[in-house]
Design a protein around this motif. Structure first.
Motif, short mmCIF file in Angstrom:
data_model
loop_
_atom_site.label_atom_id
_atom_site.label_comp_id
_atom_site.label_asym_id
_atom_site.label_seq_id
_atom_site.Cartn_x
_atom_site.Cartn_y
_atom_site.Cartn_z
N UNK A 85 0.84 -1.19 0.00
CA UNK A 85 0.00 0.00 0.00
C UNK A 85 0.87 1.24 0.00
N UNK A 86 0.38 2.29 -0.67
CA UNK A 86 1.11 3.55 -0.72
C UNK A 86 0.13 4.71 -0.76
N UNK A 87 0.62 5.88 -0.38
CA UNK A 87 -0.20 7.09 -0.38
C UNK A 87 -0.20 7.80 -1.72
N UNK A 88 0.73 7.47 -2.58
CA UNK A 88 0.83 8.13 -3.89
C UNK A 88 -0.26 7.57 -4.80
N UNK A 89 -1.27 8.36 -5.04
CA UNK A 89 -2.43 7.91 -5.83
C UNK A 89 -2.73 8.92 -6.93
N UNK A 90 -3.41 8.44 -7.97
CA UNK A 90 -3.95 9.32 -8.99
C UNK A 90 -2.98 9.89 -9.99
N UNK A 91 -1.74 9.43 -10.01
CA UNK A 91 -0.78 10.03 -10.95
C UNK A 91 -0.25 9.03 -11.98
N UNK A 92 -0.83 7.83 -12.01
CA UNK A 92 -0.48 6.82 -13.02
C UNK A 92 1.02 6.49 -13.03
N UNK A 93 1.65 6.44 -11.84
CA UNK A 93 3.05 6.03 -11.80
C UNK A 93 3.14 4.51 -11.79
N UNK A 94 4.34 4.01 -12.01
CA UNK A 94 4.57 2.58 -12.13
C UNK A 94 5.61 2.14 -11.10
N UNK A 95 6.04 0.88 -11.18
CA UNK A 95 6.93 0.35 -10.15
C UNK A 95 8.05 -0.52 -10.72
N UNK A 96 9.18 -0.46 -10.02
CA UNK A 96 10.31 -1.37 -10.21
C UNK A 96 10.32 -2.30 -9.01
N UNK A 97 10.48 -3.60 -9.22
CA UNK A 97 10.52 -4.56 -8.12
C UNK A 97 11.80 -5.39 -8.24
N UNK A 98 12.55 -5.49 -7.14
CA UNK A 98 13.78 -6.28 -7.12
C UNK A 98 13.45 -7.75 -6.89
N UNK A 99 13.97 -8.59 -7.76
CA UNK A 99 13.78 -10.04 -7.61
C UNK A 99 14.56 -10.59 -6.42
N UNK A 100 15.59 -9.88 -5.97
CA UNK A 100 16.40 -10.37 -4.87
C UNK A 100 15.80 -10.10 -3.51
N UNK A 101 15.53 -8.83 -3.21
CA UNK A 101 15.09 -8.45 -1.87
C UNK A 101 13.63 -8.00 -1.81
N UNK A 102 12.99 -7.81 -2.96
CA UNK A 102 11.60 -7.40 -2.98
C UNK A 102 11.38 -5.90 -2.88
N UNK A 103 12.47 -5.13 -2.86
CA UNK A 103 12.36 -3.67 -2.79
C UNK A 103 11.51 -3.16 -3.94
N UNK A 104 10.67 -2.17 -3.65
CA UNK A 104 9.79 -1.58 -4.66
C UNK A 104 10.11 -0.09 -4.74
N UNK A 105 10.27 0.40 -5.95
CA UNK A 105 10.53 1.82 -6.19
C UNK A 105 9.52 2.36 -7.19
N UNK A 106 9.14 3.62 -7.00
CA UNK A 106 8.24 4.28 -7.93
C UNK A 106 8.98 4.71 -9.19
N UNK A 107 8.27 4.68 -10.32
CA UNK A 107 8.77 5.18 -11.59
C UNK A 107 7.68 6.07 -12.17
#
Length: 157
Positions: A85-107
């Motif tokens: 879950x995240x607070x960033x809504x309504x801006x049609x951003x996407x995500x990067x997900x690390x296969x190693x540690x599961x870290x998620x970053x906004x794009x």
């Protein structure tokens, strides 16, 4: 004189037609500064927080569903990962997900307006959003030494 006009959590909830309950406020506060949190992470953060009120696991899921339903939070579900879950809504951003540690970053959306990717065929749909997840290995995981290979089995004689 600068006046802070940022909406309060109460304002956000009421602006979406929700009552401002202690549980809803606690979830929104727990998400501040912690994007892409799982329900378990939120539960731990709320329990450890100041003035932590009672919020059962089911209560937490109910609050998350309410907040997602009115677009105060966004639920993402990377394959093989619990919902986040995240607070960033309504801006049609996407995500990067690390296969190693599961870290998620906004794009950010490359085009700036939804949808930023169009399918070859729309099949009659009125498309208004594209959700994209890129998978890879983050810089921290790439820096870790490779795991030692399993020792070879001894030949049986």
């Amino acid at each position: 004189m600068v006046v802070d006009v940022a909406p309060t959590v109460d304002d956000l909830l009421r602006g979406k037609g929700l009552r401002s309950t202690a549980q809803r406020r606690a979830v929104l506060e727990a998400l501040r500064g912690h994007p892409h949190s799982t329900a378990s992470e939120l539960e731990a953060r709320i329990a450890a927080g100041p003035g932590a009120g009672a919020l059962s696991r089911q209560g937490l899921y109910n609050v998350l569903e309410d907040l997602d339903g009115v677009h105060l939070v966004r639920r993402i579900e990377p394959a093989g990962s619990p919902a986040r879950y995240e607070l960033r809504v309504g801006d049609n951003h996407h995500h990067l997900v690390c296969r190693g540690c599961g870290r998620v970053e906004d794009v950010d959306c490359a085009v700036g307006a939804a949808p930023c990717l169009d399918p070859l065929e729309d099949k009659g749909f009125a498309i208004d959003e594209a959700e994209i997840t890129w998978w890879g290995v983050c810089v921290d995981c790439r820096r870790k030494p490779a795991a030692d290979p399993a020792p070879a089995e001894s030949p049986v004689g």
